[in-house]
Scaffold this active site. Structure first.
Site, PDB file in Angstrom:
ATOM      1  N   GLU A  27       0.846  -1.200   0.000  1.00  0.00           N
ATOM      2  CA  GLU A  27       0.000   0.000   0.000  1.00  0.00           C
ATOM      3  C   GLU A  27       0.878   1.246   0.000  1.00  0.00           C
ATOM      4  O   GLU A  27       2.023   1.222   0.484  1.00  0.00           O
ATOM      5  CB  GLU A  27      -0.889  -0.020   1.260  1.00  0.00           C
ATOM      6  CG  GLU A  27      -1.818   1.184   1.349  1.00  0.00           C
ATOM      7  CD  GLU A  27      -2.945   1.021   2.370  1.00  0.00           C
ATOM      8  OE1 GLU A  27      -2.908   0.065   3.173  1.00  0.00           O
ATOM      9  OE2 GLU A  27      -3.857   1.878   2.348  1.00  0.00           O
ATOM     10  N   GLU A 175     -12.540  -2.358   1.906  1.00  0.00           N
ATOM     11  CA  GLU A 175     -13.191  -2.031   3.190  1.00  0.00           C
ATOM     12  C   GLU A 175     -14.274  -0.972   2.993  1.00  0.00           C
ATOM     13  O   GLU A 175     -14.274   0.071   3.656  1.00  0.00           O
ATOM     14  CB  GLU A 175     -12.151  -1.603   4.242  1.00  0.00           C
ATOM     15  CG  GLU A 175     -11.193  -2.716   4.579  1.00  0.00           C
ATOM     16  CD  GLU A 175     -10.359  -2.507   5.850  1.00  0.00           C
ATOM     17  OE1 GLU A 175     -10.375  -1.414   6.426  1.00  0.00           O
ATOM     18  OE2 GLU A 175      -9.682  -3.472   6.255  1.00  0.00           O
ATOM     19  N   GLU A 300      -6.194  -9.210   3.450  1.00  0.00           N
ATOM     20  CA  GLU A 300      -5.394  -8.542   4.495  1.00  0.00           C
ATOM     21  C   GLU A 300      -5.424  -9.421   5.728  1.00  0.00           C
ATOM     22  O   GLU A 300      -6.508  -9.716   6.262  1.00  0.00           O
ATOM     23  CB  GLU A 300      -5.948  -7.151   4.831  1.00  0.00           C
ATOM     24  CG  GLU A 300      -5.710  -6.146   3.725  1.00  0.00           C
ATOM     25  CD  GLU A 300      -6.111  -4.711   4.081  1.00  0.00           C
ATOM     26  OE1 GLU A 300      -6.042  -4.346   5.280  1.00  0.00           O
ATOM     27  OE2 GLU A 300      -6.487  -3.973   3.161  1.00  0.00           O
ATOM     28  N   GLN A 349       1.900  -6.211   5.630  1.00  0.00           N
ATOM     29  CA  GLN A 349       2.115  -5.912   4.237  1.00  0.00           C
ATOM     30  C   GLN A 349       3.503  -6.384   3.829  1.00  0.00           C
ATOM     31  O   GLN A 349       4.203  -6.945   4.650  1.00  0.00           O
ATOM     32  CB  GLN A 349       1.955  -4.427   3.984  1.00  0.00           C
ATOM     33  CG  GLN A 349       0.536  -3.933   4.326  1.00  0.00           C
ATOM     34  CD  GLN A 349       0.240  -2.514   3.835  1.00  0.00           C
ATOM     35  OE1 GLN A 349       1.022  -1.863   3.183  1.00  0.00           O
ATOM     36  NE2 GLN A 349      -0.942  -2.011   4.189  1.00  0.00           N
TER      37      GLN A 349
HETATM   38  O1  AHR Z   1      -3.158  -2.527   6.166  1.00  0.00           O
HETATM   39  C1  AHR Z   1      -3.462  -1.322   6.768  1.00  0.00           C
HETATM   40  C2  AHR Z   1      -4.933  -0.937   6.630  1.00  0.00           C
HETATM   41  O2  AHR Z   1      -5.724  -1.863   7.297  1.00  0.00           O
HETATM   42  C3  AHR Z   1      -5.486  -0.973   5.226  1.00  0.00           C
HETATM   43  O3  AHR Z   1      -5.235   0.208   4.531  1.00  0.00           O
HETATM   44  C4  AHR Z   1      -6.944  -1.132   5.449  1.00  0.00           C
HETATM   45  O4  AHR Z   1      -7.582  -1.795   4.389  1.00  0.00           O
HETATM   46  C5  AHR Z   1      -7.017  -1.900   6.756  1.00  0.00           C
HETATM   47  O5  AHR Z   1      -7.899  -1.326   7.644  1.00  0.00           O
END
Ligand code: AHR
Length: 493
Positions: A27, A175, A300, A349
């Site tokens: 991200e 989300e 995620e 991530q």
């Molecule tokens: O991974 C960090 C954040 O966590 C992401 O941007 C979001 O999708 C989730 O709430």
């Protein structure tokens, strides 16, 4: 030392393990993209068109199969046209979700596809539904996938790329029950259908569209999505997502490398809860889709601790210890076991953010314990998940209880791969496994182990590394001693 029996039946196949279960997520957040993956062409850090060579090579080495981008919450504020064309004329924006920093858009669509080519992985693009338009997302798909005469294909060629990339994985928002627009499930499912309708299959590409699914245990969201996604001729989505972070207490997340025994077991038991989520969401999906045509995409997952001292709270930078390695081991075993429904998963991530595979500091890069677990597990990719039963006993502290051992097994190309975690901090586990329906001539094993707080640093980058583990194979009986606090891979051929 504790002794346990195991039984593996290589002829009892439950599901194909899609290699995409071993995916990750990148991200525009903190130092994930900028600094972690992309340093710009003028950097002294070795790079290919600005992309860090060391990071791309390390991810290629664990055969990272798929990478999600550009978010996360960032995706629903991202306007892709700001990230193409000459870098000096790219629009700058505020990254409102993550520290309010300036995003200069120097890493955009072309750079992302080049990164994926260097890693050798499939790209997974999350589209902007929260603040974008249907036209904007439809045009992005045309830009990435259309091979012919069209405004977006011409624009792509003007920007130096004649041939389309042929994107497969497309997320329709992120989300959308939260940072992606605060929608309820009924409303989002209609929005989804509208956006998805205009994202076309061009040329040879067939999109695998992923709808925003539930957060953790929001079963109503799954129910609503499954109910409304079925059109009279086909499913309108190939997958729906699930997000799950193992955080026992969001108000008090604690530090990644500073915790006591209770903190250890609380996080592990929270990690194991993913098994319950996969079972329960899976049951809902089974009712609507008994043929398993819609995949559950866990795009995620991972640990989420307080940021390291002195770092920007909006950058979500955390260390990564043997505790994270065990979380990864438990989670990946669970994802393997649910592979009939789970078609992809993406740890959050990939670099410098949350449960990262890699950490960077200037020109230095280290591999985290979690990275090494992905290495230990990589032979499961595209294997057939087979029956694996382990005797067990519950352990824990501070009210958290969980089984001491976790396991999964798969068969591929004449090799049986068994992955195991021993969650005990004090007891090793002597395993005696009967292997049925698999004629093995040799067995080898590798292990990641250490004190539960052990982690790699820029001054001690190899504190936690994979080492060989002794294993004995006599006929169809395998014996191995798993050290306390360890994740291991056993390979039989
Ligand atoms: O991974 C960090 C954040 O966590 C992401 O941007 C979001 O999708 C989730 O709430």
């Amino acid at each position: 030392m504790k002794e346990f029996k195991m039984l593996i039946n290589a002829a009892d196949v439950s599901a194909h393990i899609n290699k995409e279960i071993y995916g990750s997520f990148s991200e525009h957040l903190g130092r994930c993209i900028y600094g972690g993956l992309y340093v710009g062409e003028d950097s002294e850090i070795p790079n290919v068109h600005g992309i860090r060579k060391d990071a791309a090579e390390a991810l290629r080495a664990v055969r990272l199969p798929v990478l999600r981008w550009p978010g996360g919450c960032f995706a629903d504020e991202y306007h892709w046209k700001d990230g193409i064309g000459p870098k000096e004329s790219r629009r700058k924006m505020i990254n409102t979700n993550w520290g309010g920093v300036v995003e200069d858009n120097s890493f955009g669509t072309h750079e992302f596809f080049e990164l994926c080519e260097l890693i050798g992985c499939e790209p997974y693009v999350a589209g902007n539904v929260g603040s974008g338009t249907v036209q904007e997302l439809a045009e992005w798909v045309e830009y990435m996938n259309f091979d012919g005469v069209s405004p977006m294909a011409e624009l792509r060629a003007e920007n130096g790329r004649e041939k389309p990339w042929g994107l497969k994985y497309l997320g329709i928002g992120n989300e959308n029950w939260g940072c992606g627009g605060n929608m309820d499930a009924d409303y989002y499912s209609s929005v989804y259908r509208r956006f998805a309708n205009f994202c076309k299959d061009y040329s040879d590409s067939r999109l695998y569209k992923i709808a925003c699914g539930p957060n953790a245990d929001n079963y109503e969201w799954t129910e609503t999505m499954m109910k409304t996604l079925k059109h009279n001729w086909a499913w309108q989505a190939s997958g729906i997502s699930l997000h799950y972070y193992c955080v026992p207490d969001w108000a008090n997340k604690g530090k990644a490398a500073e915790f006591d025994e209770e903190g250890y077991f609380a996080v592990l038991s929270s990690a194991n809860y993913i098994d319950t989520l996969l079972t329960n969401h899976g049951k809902i999906m089974d009712r609507w889709d008994p043929e398993c045509q819609v995949g559950l995409i866990v795009d995620e997952w991972g640990t989420w601790f307080d940021v390291e001292d002195g770092t920007n709270p909006g950058f979500l930078y955390q260390q990564n210890t043997m505790r994270d390695a065990i979380v990864a081991g438990l989670t990946l075993n669970s994802l393997n076991r649910h592979a009939s429904r789970v078609k992809m998963a993406n740890i959050a991530q990939v670099v410098n953010v949350l449960q990262a595979l890699l950490l960077t500091e200037g020109d230095k890069m280290i591999k985290t314990p979690t990275y090494h677990v992905f290495d230990l597990y990589k032979e499961h990719q595209d294997g057939e998940c087979v029956y694996c039963f382990t005797e067990n006993e519950n352990i824990g502290a501070g009210g958290s209880e969980l089984p001491m051992l976790s396991s999964s097994a798969s068969v591929k190309d004449g090799r049986l791969t068994l992955t195991l975690s021993n969650c005990s901090l004090t007891e090793s586990a002597k395993l005696s496994a009967d292997i049925c329906n698999f004629a093995a001539a040799e067995a080898t094993a590798r292990v990641l182990t250490g004190d539960v707080h052990d982690h790699n640093t820029f001054t001690d980058p190899e504190k936690v590394v994979i080492r060989p583990l002794e294993v004995k194979l006599e006929g169809s009986r395998l014996t191995v001693e798993l050290p306390a606090c360890s994740v291991a891979e056993i390979s039989l051929k």
